[in-house]
Enzyme design. Structure first.
Site: not given
Length: 249
Positions: A139, A184
């Site tokens: 991610s 993220h």
């Protein structure tokens, strides 16, 4: 005709990469992630609890173990995924976004942005996060590519609303799941800023400026890892006790 071809300069992208429709790194990364998942499923005997496999436990990122010298986890954790859905979501975005970014950045620059975004996600979660959260997944790198695409499309005066909405939805959804918001955000910031530096580098000595930006990003991430590791080393007894609570088995 051959002489004419030699005298014509090849077309270049915004960052100076030679224009090409061939995409190689993106599918190669997808294959590596899928193979890693397949091995963990084989070892664990479960497509959903593959995190119990020996490979997963040896390569996912536990902040306390990373601080104790198992630094490979900062990279290898980017190829581990918690179950099939986690893998499928990341690979779908990588497939769609990766192709666009790789064509614009070229293979070498794309690879650099991908791996520094991966490290950016790991460094952010490691530096700002807790010692209890086990980290895994592509991610951070994928968010880095979305940051890169946002910069590239903005520079090309293309509509960026879709990217903004997708990034926003994903970040907000992190608040309701166990996903690492810090990871993220770290990947997104590194990927976006590094691509911005590449795009804005002057044509004269462009490669030198871009190399400088890459080195600066790598140094920043290295400092973040070193500072957090030093902090955890100072509080070693407390951290080990917390780690035992986090991983009783």
């Amino acid at each position: 005709m051959n002489e004419g071809r030699r005298s014509v300069r090849p077309a270049r992208t915004l960052v100076g990469a030679q224009v090409s429709d061939r995409v190689i790194i993106t599918p190669a990364l997808i294959v590596l992630n899928v193979l890693a998942y397949a091995v963990t499923v084989f070892q664990s005997g479960s497509p959903t609890r593959n995190d119990r496999s020996s490979l997963f436990k040896a390569t996912s990122m536990f902040p306390d173990l990373t601080a104790q010298g198992e630094w490979w986890r900062a990279v290898t954790s980017g190829f581990m995924h918690f179950g099939l859905i986690h893998l499928a979501l990341n690979m779908a975005v990588l497939y769609v976004v990766g192709q666009h970014v790789e064509r614009e950045l070229g293979k070498l620059r794309f690879g650099v942005v991908y791996f520094l975004s991966l490290l950016g996600g790991s460094a952010s979660a490691f530096y700002f996060g807790t010692v209890c959260q086990e980290l895994a997944g592509a991610s951070g790198a994928v968010f880095g590519l979305m940051g890169a695409l946002l910069v590239l499309w903005k520079r090309q005066r293309r509509d960026i609303s879709t990217i903004v909405v997708v990034v926003g939805i994903n970040l907000v959804s992190n608040l309701f799941t166990n996903a690492s918001l810090l990871g993220h955000l770290g990947g997104f910031v590194i990927g976006g800023l590094l691509t911005l530096a590449m795009v804005r580098a002057p044509r004269q000595n462009r490669n030198l400026y871009q190399i400088g930006a890459v080195v600066a990003a790598a140094v920043l991430l290295g400092v973040m890892f070193a500072l957090r590791a030093a902090q955890l080393d100072t509080d070693a007894e407390v951290i080990l006790e917390i780690a035992r609570t986090c991983r009783p088995n």
